[in-house]
Design a protein around this motif. Structure first.
Motif, PDB file in Angstrom:
ATOM      1  N   UNK A 141       0.810  -1.044  -0.083  1.00 29.71           N
ATOM      2  CA  UNK A 141      -0.064   0.018   0.006  1.00 29.71           C
ATOM      3  C   UNK A 141       0.892   1.266  -0.073  1.00 29.71           C
ATOM      4  N   UNK A 142       0.273   2.339  -0.577  1.00 30.23           N
ATOM      5  CA  UNK A 142       1.214   3.650  -0.581  1.00 30.23           C
ATOM      6  C   UNK A 142       0.993   4.006   0.919  1.00 30.23           C
ATOM      7  N   UNK A 143       2.283   4.476   1.268  1.00 26.85           N
ATOM      8  CA  UNK A 143       2.401   4.853   2.717  1.00 26.85           C
ATOM      9  C   UNK A 143       1.374   5.990   3.110  1.00 26.85           C
ATOM     10  N   UNK A 144       0.993   6.842   2.131  1.00 22.98           N
ATOM     11  CA  UNK A 144      -0.152   8.027   2.298  1.00 22.98           C
ATOM     12  C   UNK A 144      -1.433   7.412   2.568  1.00 22.98           C
ATOM     13  N   UNK A 145      -1.640   6.140   2.621  1.00 22.46           N
ATOM     14  CA  UNK A 145      -3.075   5.708   2.988  1.00 22.46           C
ATOM     15  C   UNK A 145      -3.077   5.591   4.282  1.00 22.46           C
ATOM     16  N   UNK A 146      -4.358   5.863   5.129  1.00 21.94           N
ATOM     17  CA  UNK A 146      -4.352   5.618   6.465  1.00 21.94           C
ATOM     18  C   UNK A 146      -4.471   4.346   6.852  1.00 21.94           C
ATOM     19  N   UNK A 147      -3.788   4.038   7.752  1.00 25.94           N
ATOM     20  CA  UNK A 147      -3.682   2.401   8.067  1.00 25.94           C
ATOM     21  C   UNK A 147      -3.104   1.794   7.102  1.00 25.94           C
ATOM     22  N   UNK A 148      -2.193   1.980   6.250  1.00 22.51           N
ATOM     23  CA  UNK A 148      -1.552   1.384   5.145  1.00 22.51           C
ATOM     24  C   UNK A 148      -0.991  -0.076   5.491  1.00 22.51           C
ATOM     25  N   UNK A 149      -0.723  -0.263   6.605  1.00 22.82           N
ATOM     26  CA  UNK A 149      -0.301  -1.757   7.175  1.00 22.82           C
ATOM     27  C   UNK A 149      -1.188  -2.456   7.993  1.00 22.82           C
ATOM     28  N   UNK A 150      -2.680  -1.959   8.125  1.00 20.12           N
ATOM     29  CA  UNK A 150      -3.523  -2.672   8.593  1.00 20.12           C
ATOM     30  C   UNK A 150      -4.240  -3.720   7.873  1.00 20.12           C
ATOM     31  N   UNK A 151      -4.256  -3.762   6.636  1.00 21.17           N
ATOM     32  CA  UNK A 151      -5.108  -4.527   5.786  1.00 21.17           C
ATOM     33  C   UNK A 151      -4.942  -6.207   6.104  1.00 21.17           C
ATOM     34  N   UNK A 152      -3.827  -6.639   6.220  1.00 26.10           N
ATOM     35  CA  UNK A 152      -3.538  -8.005   6.244  1.00 26.10           C
ATOM     36  C   UNK A 152      -4.053  -8.627   7.733  1.00 26.10           C
ATOM     37  N   UNK A 153      -3.771  -7.916   8.738  1.00 23.59           N
ATOM     38  CA  UNK A 153      -4.590  -8.107   9.869  1.00 23.59           C
ATOM     39  C   UNK A 153      -6.023  -8.062   9.900  1.00 23.59           C
ATOM     40  N   UNK A 154      -6.560  -7.190   9.282  1.00 19.72           N
ATOM     41  CA  UNK A 154      -8.063  -6.911   9.148  1.00 19.72           C
ATOM     42  C   UNK A 154      -8.466  -8.305   8.435  1.00 19.72           C
ATOM     43  N   UNK A 155      -7.602  -8.721   7.021  1.00 18.30           N
ATOM     44  CA  UNK A 155      -8.163  -9.862   6.497  1.00 18.30           C
ATOM     45  C   UNK A 155      -8.013 -11.037   7.271  1.00 18.30           C
ATOM     46  N   UNK A 156      -7.117 -11.190   7.946  1.00 19.07           N
ATOM     47  CA  UNK A 156      -7.240 -12.694   8.822  1.00 19.07           C
ATOM     48  C   UNK A 156      -8.405 -12.395   9.909  1.00 19.07           C
TER      49      UNK A 156
END
Length: 469
Positions: free
Chosen positions: A434-449
């Motif tokens: 994810x582009x680092x400018x997106x809020x919570x850019x590192x959260x998507x994998x955790x939300x997917x799990x």
């Protein structure tokens, strides 16, 4: 003259696209995680050298044959520089460990963000085409209880299936890599009017502009972040099978739920609404944070176009399909039914991907890179997704077992988000970019799990509490 293995139509389009975007990493990446003390770098190089003798395709480098229109191909290079291809990155022992809530000692293995920081930094670099277009990086945890191997290669030579082929050749246990050497010539197939017609009809979906959300409108940072999580392949298979679907349906349904949470749509339309369970029709409602038809998000889904005789070829055989994820549907099971119905409709009229490949090969060569770029520009989809299956296991590096394989996506020009599924044996991983400018850019994998867990609970209730893996 040494034998040259010519690039196919898609390989050539990717090469020309890379030449147009020389500083953009058009790569395939995989992070391999292992347990136990790491091999030394000299031991690892000797191990890889022995594998290359049995898998000579990995010694190839790109060559150009001049002419009225230059042709490109791969030619074996007997002078491979393993010091350049197989390298080690030291992990600082001073990397901060995650805080402990009970005062216990820090968990063994990689601590802090050192591994992720390295993956993010190296993923942003182009794999050089001056030699064999791949690299292998060794990292060891500060306490030497875990190790990581970061494999990256140019997409010009390898798609996701080819990447798994290479991993099996390099690290497979009890598998002769000679079995993976592809045939030098592919038997021509006949263009089937039904397949081409179905593909032409599906291509009209790309004309619809992609709907997004306020989250995706955040300013660009120009730097990519990554995240990953693991789960069970058996669990995903059981979730899909419960509604007559597939692992890919479970993957996409969990992604729809993760995007729903990530964009804030779950708080806009009553996520706890106890609506009934049924098919997709009539169950999708628009979420406040989403726009577009039924609050869905369009994704560009990679589809394999390999034919039976091409399964062992080191090349690209892939097409794109546009799928609208039901992110506004409030119920996990409703999202699963909706995804199943939409992917089933995509398959009507013939084998998904075959007609798209035939259409692509019929295009003038100069038009192919532009079509490729248009499909990834973000105008018709908000993110790209890929289910790369998994490398057959078991795998080991110089006798050290490899336990996990994490796909690490690349963002193409115009893309802000990508999500890939891959794995090793029954352990599958989702990797995001994810582009680092997106809020919570590192959260998507955790939300997917987390969504996978919700789907498993919903399917269990739907099936009358039948046991799932």
């Amino acid at each position: 003259m040494d034998r040259i293995r010519f690039l196919n139509a898609f390989d050539t389009a990717l090469l020309e696209y890379q030449l147009l975007h020389a500083d953009v990493p058009i790569n395939v990446n995989c992070l391999l995680l292992g347990t136990g003390p790491a091999p030394g770098i000299d031991e690892l190089r000797a191990f890889v050298a022995e594998r290359l003798r049995r898998f000579p395709l990995l010694t190839e480098r790109l060559v150009c044959l001049p002419g009225r229109r230059a042709r490109y191909g791969w030619r074996a290079d007997p002078e491979v520089d393993l010091d350049c291809l197989v390298r080690e990155h030291p992990v600082s022992s001073a990397a901060p460990a995650p805080p402990s809530v009970d005062g216990a000692a820090a968990a063994p293995g990689f601590a802090g963000t050192a591994l992720r920081d390295f993956v993010e930094r190296l993923s942003g670099a182009v794999v050089p085409l001056s030699g064999p277009p791949w690299q292998l990086w060794l990292l060891r945890s500060a306490d030497d209880t875990e190790f990581a191997l970061f494999y990256r290669a140019s997409h010009i030579q390898q798609d996701g299936t080819a990447k798994n082929l290479v991993l099996s050749a390099l690290f497979g246990i009890g598998t002769d890599p000679m079995a993976f050497v592809p045939p030098q010539r592919r038997e021509p197939g006949r263009a089937r009017a039904r397949e081409v017609g179905a593909a032409a009809a599906r291509s009209l979906r790309w004309l619809t502009p992609a709907a997004g959300s306020a989250v995706l409108a955040a300013p660009w940072a120009g730097r990519t972040t990554h995240s990953w999580e693991t789960t069970s392949l058996s669990l995903l298979r059981s979730i899909g099978a419960a509604v007559g679907g597939t692992v890919n349906d479970a993957f996409l349904a969990a992604l729809a739920g993760a995007l729903r949470r990530w964009t804030g749509a779950d708080g806009a339309d009553g996520a706890g609404d106890a609506a009934g369970v049924g098919g997709a029709g009539g169950m999708v409602r628009a979420g406040g944070a989403l726009s577009g038809r039924a609050g869905g998000m369009a994704v560009a889904m990679a589809v394999s176009t390999r034919q039976p005789g091409e399964r062992a070829m080191l090349a690209n055989f892939v097409a794109g399909a546009r799928v609208v994820l039901p992110c506004a549907e409030p119920l996990p099971l409703g999202r699963l039914f909706a995804v199943r119905d939409r992917t089933d409709r995509l398959k009507q009229g013939g084998t998904l991907g075959l007609g798209e490949r035939l259409l692509f090969e019929l295009l003038p060569a100069r038009a192919r890179p532009r079509l490729f770029g248009a499909g990834l520009s973000g105008r018709s989809s908000v993110l790209s997704v890929s289910n790369q299956a998994g490398a057959p296991g078991p795998l080991a590096a110089a006798g050290r077992p490899i336990t996990t394989a994490v796909p690490v996506p690349t963002l193409f020009p115009g893309e802000r988000l990508a999500c890939h599924l891959g794995g090793l044996g029954d352990t599958v991983s989702v990797g995001t970019a994810a582009d680092a400018g997106l809020p919570g850019s590192r959260d998507l994998a955790r939300l997917w799990a987390a969504e996978v867990t919700l789907l498993a609970d919903a399917v269990r209730a739907f099936a009358g509490n039948r046991a799932l893996p």
